[in-house]
Design an enzyme around this catalytic site. Sequence first.
Site, PDB file in Angstrom:
ATOM      1  N   ARG A  82      13.394  46.093  96.320  1.00  0.00           N
ATOM      2  CA  ARG A  82      13.516  46.520  97.710  1.00  0.00           C
ATOM      3  C   ARG A  82      13.701  45.284  98.576  1.00  0.00           C
ATOM      4  NH1 ARG A  82       9.235  47.524 101.978  1.00  0.00           N
ATOM      5  NH2 ARG A  82      10.437  48.542 103.618  1.00  0.00           N
ATOM      6  N   HIS A 125      14.437  45.700 109.041  1.00  0.00           N
ATOM      7  CA  HIS A 125      13.084  45.162 108.829  1.00  0.00           C
ATOM      8  C   HIS A 125      12.855  44.103 109.912  1.00  0.00           C
ATOM      9  CE1 HIS A 125       9.816  44.718 105.546  1.00  0.00           C
ATOM     10  NE2 HIS A 125       9.404  43.998 106.567  1.00  0.00           N
ATOM     11  N   GLU A 170       8.548  50.387 108.976  1.00  0.00           N
ATOM     12  CA  GLU A 170       7.390  50.326 109.862  1.00  0.00           C
ATOM     13  C   GLU A 170       7.723  50.308 111.356  1.00  0.00           C
ATOM     14  OE1 GLU A 170       4.820  47.112 108.707  1.00  0.00           O
ATOM     15  OE2 GLU A 170       4.476  47.940 106.720  1.00  0.00           O
ATOM     16  N   ASN A 296       3.852  52.315 103.313  1.00  0.00           N
ATOM     17  CA  ASN A 296       3.287  50.975 103.150  1.00  0.00           C
ATOM     18  C   ASN A 296       1.802  51.047 103.457  1.00  0.00           C
ATOM     19  OD1 ASN A 296       5.917  50.213 102.787  1.00  0.00           O
ATOM     20  ND2 ASN A 296       6.064  48.977 104.648  1.00  0.00           N
ATOM     21  N   TYR A 298      -1.963  48.772 103.303  1.00  0.00           N
ATOM     22  CA  TYR A 298      -2.723  47.541 103.044  1.00  0.00           C
ATOM     23  C   TYR A 298      -4.224  47.698 103.236  1.00  0.00           C
ATOM     24  CZ  TYR A 298       1.724  45.173 102.831  1.00  0.00           C
ATOM     25  OH  TYR A 298       2.986  44.798 102.442  1.00  0.00           O
ATOM     26  N   GLU A 354       5.319  49.363  99.951  1.00  0.00           N
ATOM     27  CA  GLU A 354       4.625  48.071 100.046  1.00  0.00           C
ATOM     28  C   GLU A 354       3.151  48.276  99.798  1.00  0.00           C
ATOM     29  OE1 GLU A 354       5.116  45.744 103.666  1.00  0.00           O
ATOM     30  OE2 GLU A 354       7.258  46.196 103.692  1.00  0.00           O
TER      31      GLU A 354
END
Length: 445
Positions: A82, A125, A170, A296, A298, A354
């Site tokens: 990606r 991005h 995002e 994504n 985290y 991600e």
Amino acid sequence: MNSITLPTDSPLLSRAFVFGSATSSFQIEGDIDNRLECIWDKFCEQPNAIADHTNGAVACDHINRWQEDLAILEDLGVDAYRFSISWPRVINEDGELNTKGVQFYSTLIDALNEKGIKPFVTLYHWDLPQHLEEKGGWLYRQTAYAFENYVDKITRALGERVFSYATFNEPFCSAYLGYEIGVHAPGRVGRANGRTAAHHILLAHGLGMRVLRKNVPNSEAGIVLNFTPCYPNSNSDADLAATSRADEYINQWYMQPVMEGAYPDVINALPKEDRPPVEDGDMETICQPLDFLGINFYTRLHYSAPRERDALFFEHSHRGPTTDIGWEIYPKALYELLMSLNNRYSLPPIFITENGAAMKDELAQGEVKDYDRIAYYNSHLNVVHEAVKNGVEVSGYFAWSLLDNFEWAEGYEKRFGLVHVDFETQKRTLKHSALAYKALINSRN
Ligand code: FCB
């Protein structure tokens, strides 16, 4: 921990599940003289915008070293890569293609396909051309149409050699961090700005999806959203209500329009002048059927009732344990996120586009023994496994990131790579996490 271990009968270990790694253009490419300026080039010039006062001028010098990076992907045995296309590298100021820029991606895509690595392209991005920012950037409705033109031109050039196209990475970060609180490029502030930028980005997503359907009907098309699950700091009614407002403001603000064509209820808590400039037909444009949803993940955050007038919630600082970037390590939030999205929405197949961790790596005698990062991957992949077992359709997982790179406002000090990069010499060294990821991928039947 020095390996990533999934139950032997895990669906993640079937060949159909895609393992990959991810990067983005501004964070790795360098070679800025051969493209137009973008908002991150400008933002990096502002004193104190970037923790270590660096910029993307060289980054990982990927434009010159892409073959070496491709060889690393091949060595890891990934199914997919990606990466993002730099809009200012492929479109000139007049809106026409920059053939030299396109050639770079075209060659990379051919080389990936030749090696049997599926190209997963992100069209945006965060590196908006600076000349568009000067006209208002994402505050200016016309930017959505400029994006539509870019998607049209680039997909005609790259076509269905690209396995998967994501319109945006995002939108939360571009809109909220970039236009509402100003910690990312272009560094603008204000709630009305943040909500306006978000709306125009969502509109651009919808316009882009229509172009993808027309130009590349056999490529997969979707969007990548980030989620930071919101948890109440206590079980008081006030904290619970604030937490649900936070979730709507931070997470569902992007998800609900894309999936259901409506903003979440928290919109009604905003004064009229802070609400997004929705025109007739916009919500229908935004809500397009998706082939996949990229998620994504985290970390998570805690919330309680607002402490200031006009605020919707109070956001607490991260609890421990944290990674080197200060984000709490709490894999269960990924499990709960996948389950709750699956309960609430009618989801297309999901890719974890991600997931990863910045750690205090030490390169010694040619090795980085990043066992903490391996533990992070292990725990998160195991909760993805749990969610799949419990009915969530997850089709793939991308480790963030292939390389240590320019971590936005944090500069080069926060290292997320599977591969260590010495930014003086550009030498790449596979960390132990890369070896563990490779071993996991190779352990499949
Ligand atoms: C995400 C970004 C990615 C990277 C990681 C750590 O928000 O998409 O570029 O910076 O965080």
